[in-house]
Structures are given as C-alpha cells and as structure tokens.
Design a protein around this motif. Structure first.
Motif, PDB file in Angstrom:
ATOM      1  N   MET A  56      65.022  64.612  56.123  1.00  0.00           N
ATOM      2  CA  MET A  56      64.615  64.398  57.520  1.00  0.00           C
ATOM      3  C   MET A  56      63.833  65.589  58.061  1.00  0.00           C
ATOM      4  O   MET A  56      62.835  65.432  58.726  1.00  0.00           O
ATOM      5  N   ILE A  57      64.307  66.805  57.743  1.00  0.00           N
ATOM      6  CA  ILE A  57      63.635  67.994  58.261  1.00  0.00           C
ATOM      7  C   ILE A  57      62.222  68.101  57.695  1.00  0.00           C
ATOM      8  O   ILE A  57      61.304  68.562  58.383  1.00  0.00           O
ATOM      9  N   ILE A  58      62.010  67.661  56.456  1.00  0.00           N
ATOM     10  CA  ILE A  58      60.680  67.725  55.852  1.00  0.00           C
ATOM     11  C   ILE A  58      59.726  66.809  56.615  1.00  0.00           C
ATOM     12  O   ILE A  58      58.585  67.193  56.918  1.00  0.00           O
ATOM     13  N   PHE A  59      60.195  65.606  56.944  1.00  0.00           N
ATOM     14  CA  PHE A  59      59.381  64.666  57.718  1.00  0.00           C
ATOM     15  C   PHE A  59      59.070  65.239  59.101  1.00  0.00           C
ATOM     16  O   PHE A  59      57.935  65.155  59.594  1.00  0.00           O
ATOM     17  N   GLN A  60      60.082  65.829  59.743  1.00  0.00           N
ATOM     18  CA  GLN A  60      59.874  66.415  61.067  1.00  0.00           C
ATOM     19  C   GLN A  60      58.843  67.538  61.034  1.00  0.00           C
ATOM     20  O   GLN A  60      57.993  67.643  61.932  1.00  0.00           O
ATOM     21  N   LEU A  61      58.918  68.378  59.996  1.00  0.00           N
ATOM     22  CA  LEU A  61      57.942  69.458  59.861  1.00  0.00           C
ATOM     23  C   LEU A  61      56.527  68.905  59.705  1.00  0.00           C
ATOM     24  O   LEU A  61      55.577  69.424  60.307  1.00  0.00           O
ATOM     25  N   ALA A  62      56.385  67.866  58.905  1.00  0.00           N
ATOM     26  CA  ALA A  62      55.073  67.258  58.709  1.00  0.00           C
ATOM     27  C   ALA A  62      54.516  66.727  60.026  1.00  0.00           C
ATOM     28  O   ALA A  62      53.342  66.939  60.351  1.00  0.00           O
ATOM     29  N   ILE A  63      55.365  66.057  60.807  1.00  0.00           N
ATOM     30  CA  ILE A  63      54.943  65.506  62.099  1.00  0.00           C
ATOM     31  C   ILE A  63      54.572  66.632  63.081  1.00  0.00           C
ATOM     32  O   ILE A  63      53.547  66.578  63.768  1.00  0.00           O
ATOM     33  N   ILE A  64      55.403  67.670  63.125  1.00  0.00           N
ATOM     34  CA  ILE A  64      55.145  68.790  64.044  1.00  0.00           C
ATOM     35  C   ILE A  64      53.819  69.470  63.717  1.00  0.00           C
ATOM     36  O   ILE A  64      53.000  69.743  64.612  1.00  0.00           O
ATOM     37  N   LEU A  65      53.583  69.755  62.442  1.00  0.00           N
ATOM     38  CA  LEU A  65      52.356  70.448  62.048  1.00  0.00           C
ATOM     39  C   LEU A  65      51.127  69.583  62.325  1.00  0.00           C
ATOM     40  O   LEU A  65      50.118  70.073  62.859  1.00  0.00           O
ATOM     41  N   LEU A  66      51.206  68.308  61.984  1.00  0.00           N
ATOM     42  CA  LEU A  66      50.084  67.401  62.227  1.00  0.00           C
ATOM     43  C   LEU A  66      49.793  67.281  63.719  1.00  0.00           C
ATOM     44  O   LEU A  66      48.650  67.453  64.163  1.00  0.00           O
ATOM     45  N   ALA A  67      50.825  67.011  64.490  1.00  0.00           N
ATOM     46  CA  ALA A  67      50.639  66.789  65.923  1.00  0.00           C
ATOM     47  C   ALA A  67      50.183  68.057  66.646  1.00  0.00           C
ATOM     48  O   ALA A  67      49.317  68.006  67.539  1.00  0.00           O
ATOM     49  N   SER A  68      50.747  69.213  66.283  1.00  0.00           N
ATOM     50  CA  SER A  68      50.397  70.454  66.979  1.00  0.00           C
ATOM     51  C   SER A  68      48.951  70.851  66.724  1.00  0.00           C
ATOM     52  O   SER A  68      48.256  71.341  67.635  1.00  0.00           O
ATOM     53  N   LYS A  69      48.470  70.644  65.502  1.00  0.00           N
ATOM     54  CA  LYS A  69      47.083  70.993  65.191  1.00  0.00           C
ATOM     55  C   LYS A  69      46.110  70.080  65.942  1.00  0.00           C
ATOM     56  O   LYS A  69      45.102  70.539  66.500  1.00  0.00           O
ATOM     57  N   ILE A  70      46.407  68.777  65.952  1.00  0.00           N
ATOM     58  CA  ILE A  70      45.530  67.829  66.653  1.00  0.00           C
ATOM     59  C   ILE A  70      45.565  68.089  68.159  1.00  0.00           C
ATOM     60  O   ILE A  70      44.522  68.121  68.826  1.00  0.00           O
ATOM     61  N   ALA A  71      46.769  68.287  68.711  1.00  0.00           N
ATOM     62  CA  ALA A  71      46.899  68.534  70.144  1.00  0.00           C
ATOM     63  C   ALA A  71      46.219  69.841  70.545  1.00  0.00           C
ATOM     64  O   ALA A  71      45.572  69.923  71.603  1.00  0.00           O
ATOM     65  N   GLY A  72      46.350  70.867  69.708  1.00  0.00           N
ATOM     66  CA  GLY A  72      45.678  72.141  69.987  1.00  0.00           C
ATOM     67  C   GLY A  72      44.175  71.996  70.002  1.00  0.00           C
ATOM     68  O   GLY A  72      43.483  72.565  70.854  1.00  0.00           O
ATOM     69  N   ASP A  73      43.664  71.214  69.066  1.00  0.00           N
ATOM     70  CA  ASP A  73      42.222  70.977  69.010  1.00  0.00           C
ATOM     71  C   ASP A  73      41.739  70.220  70.243  1.00  0.00           C
ATOM     72  O   ASP A  73      40.694  70.554  70.825  1.00  0.00           O
ATOM     73  N   LEU A  74      42.494  69.211  70.665  1.00  0.00           N
ATOM     74  CA  LEU A  74      42.111  68.435  71.851  1.00  0.00           C
ATOM     75  C   LEU A  74      42.097  69.310  73.105  1.00  0.00           C
ATOM     76  O   LEU A  74      41.202  69.194  73.949  1.00  0.00           O
ATOM     77  N   ALA A  75      43.100  70.192  73.220  1.00  0.00           N
ATOM     78  CA  ALA A  75      43.143  71.102  74.373  1.00  0.00           C
ATOM     79  C   ALA A  75      41.926  72.020  74.383  1.00  0.00           C
ATOM     80  O   ALA A  75      41.311  72.254  75.432  1.00  0.00           O
ATOM     81  N   ALA A  76      41.570  72.546  73.207  1.00  0.00           N
ATOM     82  CA  ALA A  76      40.405  73.432  73.108  1.00  0.00           C
ATOM     83  C   ALA A  76      39.116  72.690  73.469  1.00  0.00           C
ATOM     84  O   ALA A  76      38.208  73.262  74.088  1.00  0.00           O
ATOM     85  N   ARG A  77      39.034  71.401  73.101  1.00  0.00           N
ATOM     86  CA  ARG A  77      37.832  70.620  73.384  1.00  0.00           C
ATOM     87  C   ARG A  77      37.608  70.389  74.881  1.00  0.00           C
ATOM     88  O   ARG A  77      36.479  70.182  75.320  1.00  0.00           O
ATOM     89  N   ILE A  78      38.698  70.402  75.657  1.00  0.00           N
ATOM     90  CA  ILE A  78      38.545  70.214  77.109  1.00  0.00           C
ATOM     91  C   ILE A  78      38.568  71.548  77.853  1.00  0.00           C
ATOM     92  O   ILE A  78      38.742  71.597  79.072  1.00  0.00           O
ATOM     93  N   GLY A  79      38.417  72.647  77.097  1.00  0.00           N
ATOM     94  CA  GLY A  79      38.273  73.963  77.718  1.00  0.00           C
ATOM     95  C   GLY A  79      39.554  74.687  78.041  1.00  0.00           C
ATOM     96  O   GLY A  79      39.545  75.637  78.820  1.00  0.00           O
ATOM     97  N   GLN A  80      40.682  74.253  77.451  1.00  0.00           N
ATOM     98  CA  GLN A  80      41.959  74.915  77.681  1.00  0.00           C
ATOM     99  C   GLN A  80      42.418  75.625  76.405  1.00  0.00           C
ATOM    100  O   GLN A  80      42.006  75.254  75.307  1.00  0.00           O
ATOM    101  N   PRO A  81      43.275  76.653  76.552  1.00  0.00           N
ATOM    102  CA  PRO A  81      43.813  77.290  75.336  1.00  0.00           C
ATOM    103  C   PRO A  81      44.549  76.267  74.486  1.00  0.00           C
ATOM    104  O   PRO A  81      45.265  75.404  75.017  1.00  0.00           O
ATOM    105  N   SER A  82      44.403  76.334  73.178  1.00  0.00           N
ATOM    106  CA  SER A  82      45.025  75.346  72.298  1.00  0.00           C
ATOM    107  C   SER A  82      46.541  75.344  72.399  1.00  0.00           C
ATOM    108  O   SER A  82      47.190  74.314  72.166  1.00  0.00           O
ATOM    109  N   VAL A  83      47.128  76.487  72.796  1.00  0.00           N
ATOM    110  CA  VAL A  83      48.575  76.565  72.902  1.00  0.00           C
ATOM    111  C   VAL A  83      49.106  75.583  73.945  1.00  0.00           C
ATOM    112  O   VAL A  83      50.227  75.078  73.825  1.00  0.00           O
TER     113      VAL A  83
END
Length: 374
Positions: A1-28
């Motif tokens: 379960m933890i392996i699946f959660q890590l995969a989801i967290i890494l995928l989602a955080s990278k995509i969400a960070g990129d989207l934030a940067a695209r609208i002019g906000q810090p990726s964090v």
C-alpha cells in the motif's frame, strides 16, 4: 500500500507543481494543495501514516540542509542585525495581539499567553522552497529570513519554557537554556573541526558515494542533536549545511543531496502537509478559524516587516521578508501538541490550530511571490 501511495504522491505533486508554475505561482503551492485534494479532506486516496510522516520528516530535514549548503556565510554575517530585528519584533507583535485575543475569548492568562506564543512561532521550510524558485535564497533578504528563523525558534522555545514553569509544569529552566546554548556551542565547534575532518576521511574510501554519505551522516546527526537539545531538528540540519558549505565538498554534496531530496523525500513533505488536513467536525469553528488565521497572517507579516524596515530594507523587501515568516509549519504544531499535553491549549482548539497552521502555510508562497515580484 505504501508503495502505491508513494507513486501517487510523486506523480500528483510533480504535476500540481508544474500547473502552479504555469499560472505564475511557486510550484510548492500546487504541491501543498494537491495534498489536501488527495487526503481525507477531499478524495481520501492518501491517508497520513507513520511511514509517510517519517519520509516527510526526512524531506524537511534535507530541504533545510540544502538551504544551509546554499548559504553565503559572509552575507549571513552582514544580515545579523536585520535578522535580530525581524526575529524579535516578529515575535513581539503576534505574542501581544495573540494574548489580547485570548483574553477576549475568555481564556485564562496562561492560556492567552500560550495562544500568543503559538502565533509567534515560524517555520521557513516552505519559504525556503519559494525563495529557491525565485532565486532569492542567497540574497540579503534570504539570509535575513534564515537568520530570523533561527532566532525565532530559540526565543519561542525559551518563552514556552518560562510559561510552562509559571503554569506549574515540570520544567528546569536552567537546564533547558543550558542545553540550547550547549547545542549551538557544540554545533559550531564540530562545524569548525569535526565536519571538515570527517569529509576528508570519507573522501578516499573505496566505496560508492562516500562523500555524500558523510554529508548525510553530518546532517542527520546535527538534526538529532538539535532535537535532543529542544531546538527544532530543521535548525540543526540547516547549521550542518552551513558547516559543509565552508568546505571544498560543498558543491558535490549539494548536487547529490538535491537529487536525493527532490526525487522522493521533499515532495512527500510538501504533500503530507495537505494530507494531514481533516475538516470533519470543524463547521461550528469556522468563525474562530477565520479570525485566528487572519490574526496569524497579519501579525507575523506586519511585525517582521516592521523589523526589516528598521534594519534598513525598503518597504517592498520588508513585506517580502515578513511574508516569508508567516508560515507556522511543523514548529507551531509541535508547540500546540506540548500545550495540549500540559493543559495550556483546550482539546477542542487543537484541530482549529492545525487548520490555522495550514492556512498560514498555504498563503505564504503566493504572498512571497506578490511582494518580491512587485
């Protein structure tokens, strides 16, 4: 379960960070918000577990270690006065107004002081990432923020010790202050003598990545030593980074640790903040949450900004520095847990404080962006 959660967290955080940067906000900012969406507050795909919490702790330690590695020690020395102004006035304003608010809410004197103390805490781990993205970490403003965070952490913990002692808690003030002072003395001495020696001894070892391992050993030992002394472990990690930054191994350690940290641990840290949020049962406290969030943001922003202005910064830079000090992060949560255990914080207010801390954390990156780019 933890392996699946890590995969989801890494995928989602990278995509969400990129989207934030695209609208002019810090990726964090995107990484923080996606944690709320993935967590029990919205979708419930990811839940906070002990393993996630431990990975998150490593993430914030590595983040502050990297900040230390990037510190310009000469600039840091030049900003000592400014850091003191920002740190001290940034405590006085929220402590005073938080105390007055506590009395208004019919809290006892000790409970009101504790509320003010909670609002005085700061954690710049989120701010460090925003500064890095804006290329401001090595600037005079960035060094002032980092120095002020150290001062803030030490002063708040010492005031908390006095408060618990006065309220009847079992606190040996002399021992507590001696431990903190001892930590900084030992940390500086080790940084001057032992850190360069250890790196030089590890460098020729016929094993892979020996220098990086030495750097991480130093980082984790400093963090553990700080935690034992009652200082936040992120402060210990930061000082470890500064110590290594003065050696010839600075760039090698930074490059490899940055890869290790940002590939797994740091994204888990950012996302886990949002995952920990649960709005259940807080409907009747919406007004209190809104009022305390506004108070937390404005008191730290204005107090720290005034301190920066007195230290010679213009108002734009002063408010940029003030905005970086707004996030309360894990430091306030630790203090809140201590207050809950000692009876200085009512049980029903604990989840309220958790949400207030989250609000201050989420608003910090866009505020910094607005002030520093103005």
């Amino acid at each position: 379960m933890i392996i699946f959660q890590l995969a989801i967290i890494l995928l989602a955080s990278k995509i969400a960070g990129d989207l934030a940067a695209r609208i002019g906000q810090p990726s964090v900012l995107g990484k923080l918000l996606i944690g709320i969406i993935l967590g029990p507050a919205v979708l419930g795909i990811i839940t906070s577990t002990e393993i996630i919490d431990e990975l998150s702790e490593i993430g914030v330690i590595l983040l502050m270690f990297l900040a230390g590695l990037e510190t310009d020690i000469e600039e840091f020395k030049r900003t000592g006065k400014a850091s003191a102004y920002v740190g001290v006035i940034g405590i006085i304003v929220p402590l005073s107004l938080g105390y007055a608010t506590g009395l208004f809410l019919d809290m006892s004197t000790f409970e009101a002081i504790f509320l003010g103390l909670l609002l005085s805490a700061t954690s710049v781990s989120i701010s460090v990432q925003a500064l890095k993205e804006m290329d401001k970490l090595k600037s005079r403003e960035g060094m002032t923020i980092l120095g002020a965070a150290v001062i803030d952490d030490v002063l708040v913990i010492i005031i908390l010790a006095f408060l618990m002692s006065a309220a009847g808690g079992e606190v040996n003030l002399g021992m507590l202050i001696a431990k903190k002072a001892g930590f900084f003395v030992v940390a500086i001495l080790l940084g001057w003598i032992a850190v360069p020696w250890l790196l030089r001894r590890f460098a020729p070892l016929r094993v892979t990545e020996s220098v990086i391992s030495a750097g991480l050993i130093i980082c984790f030992l400093y963090a553990a030593m700080a935690e034992y002394a009652g200082v936040a472990d992120i402060i210990g990690a930061y000082i470890a980074g500064v110590a290594i930054s003065l050696t010839d191994f600075k760039h090698e350690v930074f490059e490899k640790v940055e890869t290790i940290g940002y590939s797994v641990f740091v994204p888990v840290f950012f996302t886990s903040i949002g995952i920990a949020v649960d709005f259940e049962g807080l409907g009747s406290y919406i007004g209190v949450i809104a009022a305390l969030s506004l108070l937390a943001i404005l008191t730290k922003l204005l107090g720290s900004a005034v301190g920066a202005f007195f230290a010679g910064f213009d108002w734009r830079s002063s408010f940029g520095i003030g905005s970086a000090m707004v996030s309360r992060g894990e430091v306030a949560l630790i203090i809140a847990a201590i207050g809950l255990e000692s009876g200085l914080l009512a049980e029903q207010l604990f989840p309220v404080i958790v949400i207030v801390v989250l609000v201050t954390t989420v608003v910090t990156p866009p505020m910094m962006k607005a002030f520093f780019k103005a």
